[in-house]
Design a protein around this motif. Structure first.
Motif, PDB file in Angstrom:
ATOM      1  N   PHE A 121       2.312  -7.322 -15.676  1.00 55.70           N
ATOM      2  CA  PHE A 121       2.560  -6.915 -14.295  1.00 55.70           C
ATOM      3  C   PHE A 121       1.288  -6.811 -13.460  1.00 55.70           C
ATOM      4  CE2 PHE A 121       6.241  -4.972 -16.498  1.00 55.70           C
ATOM      5  CZ  PHE A 121       7.259  -5.524 -15.749  1.00 55.70           C
ATOM      6  N   ALA A 122       1.464  -6.931 -12.151  1.00 52.07           N
ATOM      7  CA  ALA A 122       0.416  -6.599 -11.183  1.00 52.07           C
ATOM      8  C   ALA A 122       1.136  -6.029  -9.973  1.00 52.07           C
ATOM      9  CB  ALA A 122      -0.376  -7.840 -10.794  1.00 52.07           C
ATOM     10  N   VAL A 123       0.472  -5.135  -9.235  1.00 49.36           N
ATOM     11  CA  VAL A 123       1.134  -4.464  -8.113  1.00 49.36           C
ATOM     12  C   VAL A 123       0.236  -4.476  -6.876  1.00 49.36           C
ATOM     13  CG1 VAL A 123       2.113  -2.276  -7.293  1.00 49.36           C
ATOM     14  CG2 VAL A 123       2.419  -2.937  -9.688  1.00 49.36           C
ATOM     15  N   ILE A 124       0.843  -4.783  -5.734  1.00 48.68           N
ATOM     16  CA  ILE A 124       0.174  -4.594  -4.447  1.00 48.68           C
ATOM     17  C   ILE A 124       0.923  -3.480  -3.731  1.00 48.68           C
ATOM     18  CG2 ILE A 124      -0.348  -5.589  -2.185  1.00 48.68           C
ATOM     19  CD1 ILE A 124      -0.568  -8.328  -3.540  1.00 48.68           C
ATOM     20  N   GLU A 125       0.211  -2.429  -3.359  1.00 48.86           N
ATOM     21  CA  GLU A 125       0.819  -1.287  -2.681  1.00 48.86           C
ATOM     22  C   GLU A 125       0.523  -1.350  -1.198  1.00 48.86           C
ATOM     23  OE1 GLU A 125       2.668   1.315  -3.405  1.00 48.86           O
ATOM     24  OE2 GLU A 125       2.922   0.905  -5.557  1.00 48.86           O
ATOM     25  N   GLY A 126       1.531  -1.161  -0.368  1.00 48.42           N
ATOM     26  CA  GLY A 126       1.322  -1.129   1.076  1.00 48.42           C
ATOM     27  C   GLY A 126       1.687   0.234   1.636  1.00 48.42           C
ATOM     28  N   ASP A 127       0.731   0.886   2.281  1.00 46.42           N
ATOM     29  CA  ASP A 127       0.985   2.156   2.968  1.00 46.42           C
ATOM     30  C   ASP A 127       0.082   2.219   4.176  1.00 46.42           C
ATOM     31  OD1 ASP A 127       2.850   3.902   1.360  1.00 46.42           O
ATOM     32  OD2 ASP A 127       1.390   3.445  -0.206  1.00 46.42           O
TER      33      ASP A 127
ATOM     34  N   GLY B 106      -1.840   1.966 -16.140  1.00 54.13           N
ATOM     35  CA  GLY B 106      -2.654   0.920 -16.761  1.00 54.13           C
ATOM     36  C   GLY B 106      -2.395  -0.459 -16.186  1.00 54.13           C
ATOM     37  N   THR B 107      -1.734  -0.509 -15.032  1.00 62.09           N
ATOM     38  CA  THR B 107      -1.422  -1.797 -14.413  1.00 62.09           C
ATOM     39  C   THR B 107      -2.448  -2.144 -13.340  1.00 62.09           C
ATOM     40  OG1 THR B 107       0.902  -1.243 -14.744  1.00 62.09           O
ATOM     41  CG2 THR B 107       0.437  -3.097 -13.294  1.00 62.09           C
ATOM     42  N   LYS B 108      -2.736  -3.438 -13.236  1.00 56.23           N
ATOM     43  CA  LYS B 108      -3.642  -3.942 -12.206  1.00 56.23           C
ATOM     44  C   LYS B 108      -3.019  -3.672 -10.833  1.00 56.23           C
ATOM     45  CE  LYS B 108      -6.529  -7.988 -12.204  1.00 56.23           C
ATOM     46  NZ  LYS B 108      -6.747  -9.339 -12.651  1.00 56.23           N
ATOM     47  N   VAL B 109      -3.755  -3.003  -9.941  1.00 56.84           N
ATOM     48  CA  VAL B 109      -3.153  -2.636  -8.652  1.00 56.84           C
ATOM     49  C   VAL B 109      -4.155  -2.743  -7.512  1.00 56.84           C
ATOM     50  CG1 VAL B 109      -3.594  -0.178  -9.056  1.00 56.84           C
ATOM     51  CG2 VAL B 109      -1.824  -0.845  -7.424  1.00 56.84           C
ATOM     52  N   THR B 110      -3.659  -3.158  -6.357  1.00 59.83           N
ATOM     53  CA  THR B 110      -4.454  -3.215  -5.134  1.00 59.83           C
ATOM     54  C   THR B 110      -3.696  -2.479  -4.042  1.00 59.83           C
ATOM     55  OG1 THR B 110      -5.557  -5.295  -5.640  1.00 59.83           O
ATOM     56  CG2 THR B 110      -5.318  -4.757  -3.326  1.00 59.83           C
ATOM     57  N   GLN B 111      -4.398  -1.621  -3.324  1.00 60.96           N
ATOM     58  CA  GLN B 111      -3.756  -0.884  -2.227  1.00 60.96           C
ATOM     59  C   GLN B 111      -4.127  -1.526  -0.906  1.00 60.96           C
ATOM     60  OE1 GLN B 111      -2.011   2.518  -2.306  1.00 60.96           O
ATOM     61  NE2 GLN B 111      -1.429   1.731  -0.292  1.00 60.96           N
ATOM     62  N   ILE B 112      -3.128  -1.823  -0.082  1.00 60.99           N
ATOM     63  CA  ILE B 112      -3.389  -2.255   1.294  1.00 60.99           C
ATOM     64  C   ILE B 112      -3.058  -1.087   2.204  1.00 60.99           C
ATOM     65  CG2 ILE B 112      -2.771  -3.836   3.155  1.00 60.99           C
ATOM     66  CD1 ILE B 112      -1.846  -5.853   1.065  1.00 60.99           C
ATOM     67  N   ASN B 113      -4.018  -0.656   3.014  1.00 61.31           N
ATOM     68  CA  ASN B 113      -3.727   0.351   4.044  1.00 61.31           C
ATOM     69  C   ASN B 113      -3.625  -0.378   5.371  1.00 61.31           C
ATOM     70  OD1 ASN B 113      -5.712   2.880   2.444  1.00 61.31           O
ATOM     71  ND2 ASN B 113      -3.505   2.743   2.551  1.00 61.31           N
ATOM     72  N   THR B 114      -2.483  -0.276   5.989  1.00 59.26           N
ATOM     73  CA  THR B 114      -2.232  -1.051   7.204  1.00 59.26           C
ATOM     74  C   THR B 114      -2.756  -0.340   8.446  1.00 59.26           C
ATOM     75  OG1 THR B 114      -0.049  -0.061   7.406  1.00 59.26           O
ATOM     76  CG2 THR B 114      -0.190  -2.169   6.272  1.00 59.26           C
ATOM     77  N   GLY B 115      -3.295   0.877   8.304  1.00 49.73           N
ATOM     78  CA  GLY B 115      -3.764   1.616   9.481  1.00 49.73           C
ATOM     79  C   GLY B 115      -2.578   1.999  10.331  1.00 49.73           C
ATOM     80  N   LYS B 116      -2.506   1.431  11.540  1.00 46.31           N
ATOM     81  CA  LYS B 116      -1.381   1.731  12.428  1.00 46.31           C
ATOM     82  C   LYS B 116      -0.197   0.790  12.168  1.00 46.31           C
ATOM     83  CE  LYS B 116      -3.584   4.855  14.951  1.00 46.31           C
ATOM     84  NZ  LYS B 116      -4.529   5.122  13.849  1.00 46.31           N
TER      85      LYS B 116
ATOM     86  N   ASP C 243      -1.732 -15.537 -14.725  1.00 45.42           N
ATOM     87  CA  ASP C 243      -0.660 -16.524 -14.813  1.00 45.42           C
ATOM     88  C   ASP C 243       0.541 -15.887 -15.526  1.00 45.42           C
ATOM     89  OD1 ASP C 243      -2.590 -18.126 -13.811  1.00 45.42           O
ATOM     90  OD2 ASP C 243      -2.516 -19.653 -15.376  1.00 45.42           O
ATOM     91  N   ASN C 244       1.740 -16.332 -15.169  1.00 43.39           N
ATOM     92  CA  ASN C 244       2.989 -15.906 -15.808  1.00 43.39           C
ATOM     93  C   ASN C 244       3.276 -14.408 -15.671  1.00 43.39           C
ATOM     94  OD1 ASN C 244       3.206 -18.595 -16.852  1.00 43.39           O
ATOM     95  ND2 ASN C 244       1.762 -17.986 -18.461  1.00 43.39           N
ATOM     96  N   SER C 245       2.668 -13.760 -14.648  1.00 42.74           N
ATOM     97  CA  SER C 245       2.916 -12.324 -14.509  1.00 42.74           C
ATOM     98  C   SER C 245       3.981 -12.051 -13.447  1.00 42.74           C
ATOM     99  CB  SER C 245       1.621 -11.594 -14.163  1.00 42.74           C
ATOM    100  OG  SER C 245       1.091 -12.087 -12.955  1.00 42.74           O
ATOM    101  N   VAL C 246       4.406 -10.800 -13.400  1.00 41.02           N
ATOM    102  CA  VAL C 246       5.340 -10.349 -12.372  1.00 41.02           C
ATOM    103  C   VAL C 246       4.530  -9.531 -11.375  1.00 41.02           C
ATOM    104  CG1 VAL C 246       7.363  -8.928 -11.870  1.00 41.02           C
ATOM    105  CG2 VAL C 246       7.271 -10.274 -13.988  1.00 41.02           C
ATOM    106  N   LEU C 247       4.575  -9.934 -10.103  1.00 48.44           N
ATOM    107  CA  LEU C 247       3.833  -9.220  -9.064  1.00 48.44           C
ATOM    108  C   LEU C 247       4.805  -8.445  -8.183  1.00 48.44           C
ATOM    109  CD1 LEU C 247       1.186  -8.698  -7.393  1.00 48.44           C
ATOM    110  CD2 LEU C 247       1.841 -10.683  -6.039  1.00 48.44           C
ATOM    111  N   PHE C 248       4.677  -7.122  -8.190  1.00 51.82           N
ATOM    112  CA  PHE C 248       5.464  -6.293  -7.278  1.00 51.82           C
ATOM    113  C   PHE C 248       4.631  -6.041  -6.027  1.00 51.82           C
ATOM    114  CE2 PHE C 248       7.341  -4.680 -11.363  1.00 51.82           C
ATOM    115  CZ  PHE C 248       8.647  -5.078 -11.115  1.00 51.82           C
ATOM    116  N   ILE C 249       5.211  -6.335  -4.867  1.00 57.05           N
ATOM    117  CA  ILE C 249       4.548  -5.999  -3.605  1.00 57.05           C
ATOM    118  C   ILE C 249       5.366  -4.882  -2.977  1.00 57.05           C
ATOM    119  CG2 ILE C 249       3.731  -6.842  -1.384  1.00 57.05           C
ATOM    120  CD1 ILE C 249       4.015  -9.732  -2.614  1.00 57.05           C
ATOM    121  N   GLU C 250       4.852  -3.660  -3.038  1.00 60.93           N
ATOM    122  CA  GLU C 250       5.587  -2.534  -2.455  1.00 60.93           C
ATOM    123  C   GLU C 250       5.240  -2.433  -0.990  1.00 60.93           C
ATOM    124  OE1 GLU C 250       5.389   1.314  -4.479  1.00 60.93           O
ATOM    125  OE2 GLU C 250       6.057   2.256  -2.630  1.00 60.93           O
TER     126      GLU C 250
END
Lengths: 113, 259
Positions: free
Chosen positions: B99-105, B119-129, B149-156
């Motif tokens: 798995f890999a995760v992109i978090e949006g808040d 223990g999952t690879k994660v990146t946080q996106i802060n959108t500001g306004k 490769d071959n992973s599942v990417l969750f984009i929250e």
């Protein structure tokens, strides 16, 4: 309030097109907006007023072609106007619809000088 | 282009790659050096307003395709349990799927911290306004995180049932989550999101005895908006229904083609 992002994208498109045409001024912009495009027109108006200040569209007249949403029933083939995604087919009552018009959201033309 | 996120055109979006250095995406400037014509001309533009976003979404889609990544865009109103569902899924399927995760808040790295703890690879996106993620933000997040490769990417996505509906991120599937503490008329009140999703997860079903939520009604309402929508009922607290969700997920993971 995604309408602000939409207006910003419209300004970007207008600027790019005006630059390409070597235009000094954009006199008019014509937009196609479908009634089911996801745009709330009041929010759009509000965002527009704020966002065009100081932009290439500040002096431009704006023409909006509101496009009425139409759908085809995939069961009985009837074509009819809709206001909502959950509107049933007026002929057979089914909900399996193909949206034909109403999702438009585009910059149709500019008048530049 | 940074302006598509709705924040200041200076580009307020911040991307945090947890466990790595931080990267801020600055604004772009454009030169304007040429002469102008004086006669009035009509320019036929005929360009979709979301064209730029859609192009970048297709670019992301190509990236996912090439790396055989299953990308899911998770959308819901705030508090319906997106992050809890992710935490539970990441723990339960650890070792089975990568798995890999992109978090949006709008602000904070709280959600990314919760995911990081699994223990999952994660990146946080802060959108500001900004009220939604767009394809451009996801593109930059991908450049930094490089999911395997071959992973599942969750984009929250940002918790919002309205704005994210219009913005394609390049995902393979859009999953809308609602909880039983919300109204069963939610699909009718926020039809764009339910119309553009492929799966609807009804969360917190352990609370059904305590709330006036009619499961059959919510299903009927969702099907009115989108007859093709799949619906899975789960509780991240009791674990009920999660196996159905996991099976759905595994069924979507494509086996790499051998040539």
């Amino acid at each position: 309030m995604h309408e602000l992002s939409i207006v910003m994208s419209i300004i970007d498109i207008a600027k790019q097109q005006a630059d390409q045409a070597c235009a000094a001024v954009i006199d008019e912009i014509e937009l196609d907006i479908g009634t089911m495009s996801g745009i709330e027109m009041d929010s759009f108006e509000f965002a527009w007023k704020q966002a065009v200040k100081g932009s290439v569209l500040e002096q431009a007249a704006r023409k909006i072609n509101l496009i009425e949403a139409k759908a085809r029933c995939l069961d009985c083939d009837a074509v009819f106007s809709i206001q909502h995604y959950f509107d049933p087919c007026p002929v057979c009552g089914e909900h399996l619809l193909d949206i034909l018009n109403g999702k438009e959201l585009k910059v149709k033309s500019l008048v530049v000088s | 282009m940074c302006a598509t996120c709705g924040c200041d055109s200076g580009g307020n979006t911040a991307i945090h790659h947890l466990g790595e250095h931080e990267h801020t995406h600055g604004g772009h400037s454009h030169d304007h050096g040429h002469s102008h014509a004086t006669t009035k001309t009509i320019v036929d533009v005929e360009q979709d307003v979301l064209h730029q976003n859609n192009l970048l979404a297709q670019r992301n889609r190509g990236y996912f395709d090439a790396k055989n990544i299953l990308a899911l865009n998770l959308v819901s109103s705030p508090g319906s349990g997106k992050t809890s569902l992710l935490e539970r899924t990441l723990k339960d399927l650890k070792g089975e799927l990568e798995f890999a995760v992109i978090e949006g808040d709008q602000q904070t790295t709280n959600d990314a911290d919760r995911i990081h703890a699994t223990g999952t690879k994660v990146t946080q996106i802060n959108t500001g306004k900004g009220c939604h993620l767009d394809a451009h933000m996801v593109l930059h997040a991908l450049q930094g995180m490089k999911p395997r490769d071959n992973s599942v990417l969750f984009i929250e996505n940002v918790g919002n049932l309205v704005c994210p509906a219009m913005f394609d991120l390049g995902e393979n599937e859009r999953v809308v989550i609602i909880s039983v503490t919300e109204g069963d008329d939610k699909p009718l009140k926020y039809p764009d999101m339910f119309h553009s999703s492929t799966l609807c997860i009804v969360n917190k079903i352990d609370l059904l005895p305590y709330v006036p939520f009619d499961m059959e009604k919510v299903k009927a309402n969702a099907k009115k908006v989108n007859p093709g929508l799949e619906i899975i009922e789960v509780s991240c607290t009791s674990g009920e229904g999660l196996s159905v969700w996991y099976n759905w997920l595994k069924s979507k993971v494509a086996v790499p083609e051998l040539i």
